[in-house]
Design an enzyme around this catalytic site. Structure first.
Site, PDB file in Angstrom:
ATOM      1  N   ASP A 199      51.575  23.536  -8.802  1.00  0.00           N
ATOM      2  CA  ASP A 199      50.833  23.107 -10.341  1.00  0.00           C
ATOM      3  C   ASP A 199      51.840  23.799 -11.298  1.00  0.00           C
ATOM      4  O   ASP A 199      52.079  24.848 -11.074  1.00  0.00           O
ATOM      5  CB  ASP A 199      49.682  24.251 -10.489  1.00  0.00           C
TER       6      ASP A 199
ATOM      7  N   TYR B 225      54.658  25.974 -19.351  1.00  0.00           N
ATOM      8  CA  TYR B 225      55.056  27.178 -18.527  1.00  0.00           C
ATOM      9  C   TYR B 225      56.737  26.826 -18.453  1.00  0.00           C
ATOM     10  O   TYR B 225      57.036  27.764 -17.956  1.00  0.00           O
ATOM     11  CB  TYR B 225      54.938  26.579 -17.463  1.00  0.00           C
TER      12      TYR B 225
ATOM     13  N   LYS C  51      49.565  20.008 -17.160  1.00  0.00           N
ATOM     14  CA  LYS C  51      48.940  19.981 -18.162  1.00  0.00           C
ATOM     15  C   LYS C  51      49.627  19.520 -19.984  1.00  0.00           C
ATOM     16  O   LYS C  51      50.851  19.682 -20.139  1.00  0.00           O
ATOM     17  CB  LYS C  51      48.153  21.137 -18.484  1.00  0.00           C
TER      18      LYS C  51
ATOM     19  N   HIS D 217      44.801  21.245 -20.726  1.00  0.00           N
ATOM     20  CA  HIS D 217      45.427  22.470 -20.916  1.00  0.00           C
ATOM     21  C   HIS D 217      43.996  23.371 -21.441  1.00  0.00           C
ATOM     22  O   HIS D 217      43.369  23.994 -20.711  1.00  0.00           O
ATOM     23  CB  HIS D 217      46.736  23.079 -21.048  1.00  0.00           C
TER      24      HIS D 217
ATOM     25  N   LEU E 246      43.223  34.850  -7.613  1.00  0.00           N
ATOM     26  CA  LEU E 246      43.233  36.655  -7.109  1.00  0.00           C
ATOM     27  C   LEU E 246      42.795  37.314  -8.180  1.00  0.00           C
ATOM     28  O   LEU E 246      43.191  38.383  -8.616  1.00  0.00           O
ATOM     29  CB  LEU E 246      44.401  36.408  -6.686  1.00  0.00           C
TER      30      LEU E 246
ATOM     31  N   ILE F 150      44.717  27.936  -7.017  1.00  0.00           N
ATOM     32  CA  ILE F 150      46.218  27.546  -6.672  1.00  0.00           C
ATOM     33  C   ILE F 150      47.312  29.170  -7.193  1.00  0.00           C
ATOM     34  O   ILE F 150      47.365  29.029  -8.754  1.00  0.00           O
ATOM     35  CB  ILE F 150      46.333  26.776  -8.639  1.00  0.00           C
TER      36      ILE F 150
ATOM     37  N   LYS G 215      49.034  32.594  -6.981  1.00  0.00           N
ATOM     38  CA  LYS G 215      51.067  32.595  -7.273  1.00  0.00           C
ATOM     39  C   LYS G 215      51.532  33.572  -6.945  1.00  0.00           C
ATOM     40  O   LYS G 215      50.948  34.513  -7.155  1.00  0.00           O
ATOM     41  CB  LYS G 215      50.992  32.251  -8.823  1.00  0.00           C
ATOM     42  N   SER G 216      52.504  33.380  -6.531  1.00  0.00           N
ATOM     43  CA  SER G 216      53.527  34.240  -5.907  1.00  0.00           C
ATOM     44  C   SER G 216      54.508  34.005  -6.175  1.00  0.00           C
ATOM     45  O   SER G 216      55.051  33.526  -5.173  1.00  0.00           O
ATOM     46  CB  SER G 216      53.189  34.710  -4.297  1.00  0.00           C
TER      47      SER G 216
ATOM     48  N   ARG H 228      54.466  36.555   0.556  1.00  0.00           N
ATOM     49  CA  ARG H 228      53.059  36.152  -0.169  1.00  0.00           C
ATOM     50  C   ARG H 228      52.768  34.709  -0.357  1.00  0.00           C
ATOM     51  O   ARG H 228      51.515  34.517  -0.164  1.00  0.00           O
ATOM     52  CB  ARG H 228      52.982  37.250  -1.578  1.00  0.00           C
TER      53      ARG H 228
ATOM     54  N   ASN I  29      49.336  33.898   1.791  1.00  0.00           N
ATOM     55  CA  ASN I  29      47.755  32.771   0.508  1.00  0.00           C
ATOM     56  C   ASN I  29      48.050  31.352   1.488  1.00  0.00           C
ATOM     57  O   ASN I  29      46.212  31.783   0.771  1.00  0.00           O
ATOM     58  CB  ASN I  29      48.318  32.652  -0.911  1.00  0.00           C
TER      59      ASN I  29
HETATM   60  P1  NDP Z   1      46.684  35.229  -9.597  1.00  0.00           P
HETATM   61  O1  NDP Z   1      45.045  34.698  -9.713  1.00  0.00           O
HETATM   62  O2  NDP Z   1      47.066  33.732  -8.361  1.00  0.00           O
HETATM   63  O3  NDP Z   1      47.157  36.289  -9.391  1.00  0.00           O
HETATM   64  C1  NDP Z   1      48.765  35.907  -9.283  1.00  0.00           C
HETATM   65  C2  NDP Z   1      49.606  37.761  -8.962  1.00  0.00           C
HETATM   66  O4  NDP Z   1      49.149  37.777  -8.306  1.00  0.00           O
HETATM   67  C3  NDP Z   1      51.159  37.558  -9.870  1.00  0.00           C
HETATM   68  O5  NDP Z   1      50.151  38.661 -10.328  1.00  0.00           O
HETATM   69  C4  NDP Z   1      51.613  37.903  -7.764  1.00  0.00           C
HETATM   70  O6  NDP Z   1      52.653  38.485  -8.108  1.00  0.00           O
HETATM   71  C5  NDP Z   1      50.576  38.669  -7.394  1.00  0.00           C
HETATM   72  N1  NDP Z   1      50.018  38.450  -6.113  1.00  0.00           N
HETATM   73  C6  NDP Z   1      49.454  36.760  -5.635  1.00  0.00           C
HETATM   74  N2  NDP Z   1      50.210  36.867  -4.174  1.00  0.00           N
HETATM   75  C7  NDP Z   1      49.374  38.078  -3.456  1.00  0.00           C
HETATM   76  C8  NDP Z   1      49.032  38.937  -2.683  1.00  0.00           C
HETATM   77  N3  NDP Z   1      49.052  38.224  -1.641  1.00  0.00           N
HETATM   78  N4  NDP Z   1      48.612  39.959  -2.573  1.00  0.00           N
HETATM   79  C9  NDP Z   1      48.937  40.629  -3.444  1.00  0.00           C
HETATM   80  N5  NDP Z   1      49.822  40.387  -4.655  1.00  0.00           N
HETATM   81  C10 NDP Z   1      49.787  39.271  -4.590  1.00  0.00           C
HETATM   82  O7  NDP Z   1      47.510  34.384 -11.236  1.00  0.00           O
HETATM   83  P2  NDP Z   1      47.667  33.764 -11.583  1.00  0.00           P
HETATM   84  O8  NDP Z   1      47.315  34.131 -13.254  1.00  0.00           O
HETATM   85  O9  NDP Z   1      48.860  32.558 -11.945  1.00  0.00           O
HETATM   86  O10 NDP Z   1      47.383  32.553 -11.852  1.00  0.00           O
HETATM   87  C11 NDP Z   1      47.372  31.505 -10.502  1.00  0.00           C
HETATM   88  C12 NDP Z   1      47.957  30.072 -11.867  1.00  0.00           C
HETATM   89  O11 NDP Z   1      46.680  29.713 -12.189  1.00  0.00           O
HETATM   90  C13 NDP Z   1      49.297  30.014 -12.076  1.00  0.00           C
HETATM   91  O12 NDP Z   1      50.418  29.767 -11.631  1.00  0.00           O
HETATM   92  C14 NDP Z   1      48.809  29.081 -12.770  1.00  0.00           C
HETATM   93  O13 NDP Z   1      49.633  27.809 -12.032  1.00  0.00           O
HETATM   94  C15 NDP Z   1      47.504  28.483 -13.712  1.00  0.00           C
HETATM   95  N6  NDP Z   1      46.875  29.144 -14.105  1.00  0.00           N
HETATM   96  C16 NDP Z   1      45.856  28.476 -15.146  1.00  0.00           C
HETATM   97  C17 NDP Z   1      45.392  28.792 -16.323  1.00  0.00           C
HETATM   98  C18 NDP Z   1      44.705  27.205 -17.333  1.00  0.00           C
HETATM   99  O14 NDP Z   1      44.378  27.654 -18.765  1.00  0.00           O
HETATM  100  N7  NDP Z   1      44.376  26.202 -16.996  1.00  0.00           N
HETATM  101  C19 NDP Z   1      45.790  29.777 -16.837  1.00  0.00           C
HETATM  102  C20 NDP Z   1      46.171  31.170 -15.968  1.00  0.00           C
HETATM  103  C21 NDP Z   1      47.360  30.500 -14.309  1.00  0.00           C
HETATM  104  P3  NDP Z   1      53.866  38.203  -7.129  1.00  0.00           P
HETATM  105  O15 NDP Z   1      54.195  37.137  -7.835  1.00  0.00           O
HETATM  106  O16 NDP Z   1      54.508  39.696  -7.669  1.00  0.00           O
HETATM  107  O17 NDP Z   1      53.165  38.627  -5.770  1.00  0.00           O
END
Ligand code: NDP
Length: 293
Positions: free
Chosen positions: A59, A64, A89, A122, A206, A245, A247-248, A253, A257
């Site tokens: 994604d 981005y 997007k 978006h 998450l 989707i 993100k880590s 992780r 996930n």
């Molecule tokens: P997430 O809900 O995916 O959470 C990401 C956070 O959780 C990061 O800080 C990551 O840290 C942490 N994390 C991930 N896996 C674990 C795990 N197993 N244990 C503990 N912590 C974890 O948030 P996002 O907002 O990034 O959403 C995911 C994706 O959704 C985005 O990357 C994007 O592609 C999309 N998105 C789309 C939007 C839109 O407007 N359409 C808006 C927001 C997001 P770390 O990386 O350090 O592991």
């Protein structure tokens, strides 16, 4: 390694295409949103790890700055194009129909691909462009005609936005990607999608700020099942039928996930997570009716 990677189930969208139910989110895998060479190298490294962990759905978004890095990771991976599902997007400054077409060409160029699987508006931006997101939607949907886009969808569309584009164009998006997690389950958007036959794609699954990962109810279920809190939350999404989707940036992780297809939550466990919903107060990201980008 390819032989022991997790295989993700797919969901069939209304246009007959199949999307892997878990994808890899690329928001904030870079220090900033620039389309720079250094970011492309950095993102390619991170996305390369995600591909090794088994993700086949990526994604991205114009805003981005990750399209070039995603394209580079795909090229370096040697994975066949048809095994991958790639989303981007439309950025908020590009809503005018001519800009939709121009910026989509640039997206293909950045990704180095001949087609994109899914392209989303978006944000609806109802307070910009004289409130016209309908012509933007028509222009995005039209991209499917020339073969360089497989499926057209939207993101962050509230029920009234979805209803309006469907009513005025007769064209139904394949997905609506919106914020949803245990603290902000977003029932109105889920109901509108169900009513209109639009698949639910959950961003920030998450919780974005990770708050639901420390929830006591989630922790208890995780301990009982010998899984992690992230796996419990993602499994909850999977059992709701969501496309999610997470993100880590950390390989361990990433692997965690996507490993959510070898266990099940009971009805009681699903209900316990359902009960964590904080309604509108649980929203972490911007509100789609006022966000201007
Ligand atoms: P997430 O809900 O995916 O959470 C990401 C956070 O959780 C990061 O800080 C990551 O840290 C942490 N994390 C991930 N896996 C674990 C795990 N197993 N244990 C503990 N912590 C974890 O948030 P996002 O907002 O990034 O959403 C995911 C994706 O959704 C985005 O990357 C994007 O592609 C999309 N998105 C789309 C939007 C839109 O407007 N359409 C808006 C927001 C997001 P770390 O990386 O350090 O592991």
């Amino acid at each position: 390694m390819a032989h022991d990677r997790v295989t993700t189930p797919t969901i069939t969208l209304r246009d007959g295409t199949a999307i892997p139910q878990i994808g890899y989110g690329t928001l904030a895998v870079q220090p900033d949103r620039e389309n720079s060479d250094s970011n492309a190298v950095l993102t390619a490294g991170v996305v390369g790890e995600a591909l090794k962990a088994g993700y086949r759905h990526l994604d991205s978004a114009q805003s981005y700055g990750t399209e070039r890095g995603v394209g580079r990771a795909i090229a370096e991976s040697g994975i066949a194009r048809e095994e991958l599902y790639v989303t981007s997007k439309l950025a908020n400054p590009n809503h005018a129909p001519d800009d939709v077409r121009r910026s989509f060409d640039q997206t293909l160029d950045h990704l180095g691909l001949e087609y994109v699987d899914l392209f989303l508006i978006h944000w609806p931006l109802p307070t910009r462009y004289d409130g016209d997101f309908v012509s933007t939607w028509r222009a995005v949907a039209d991209l499917v005609e020339d073969g360089r886009l497989r499926s057209a969808g939207v993101s962050n569309f509230l029920p009234e936005h979805l209803e309006r584009i469907v009513e005025e164009t007769g064209l139904v998006p394949v997905v609506n990607q919106f914020e949803s997690h245990p603290y902000f389950q977003n029932a109105p958007s889920r109901e509108a999608c169900a009513r209109l036959g639009v698949a639910v794609q959950t961003h920030s699954p998450l919780g974005h700020n990770r708050e639901p990962l420390s929830d006591a109810v989630v922790a208890k279920i995780a301990t009982d099942l010998e899984k992690t809190p992230a796996q419990v939350i993602l499994r909850w999404h999977m059992q709701l039928g969501d496309i999610s989707i997470p993100k880590s940036s950390r390989p361990e992780r990433m692997a965690e996930n996507i490993a959510v297809f070898d266990f099940e939550l009971s009805e009681a466990e699903m209900a316990a997570i359902d009960a964590l919903d904080r309604g509108p107060d649980g929203r972490v990201g911007p509100h789609p009716s006022t966000y201007e980008g």
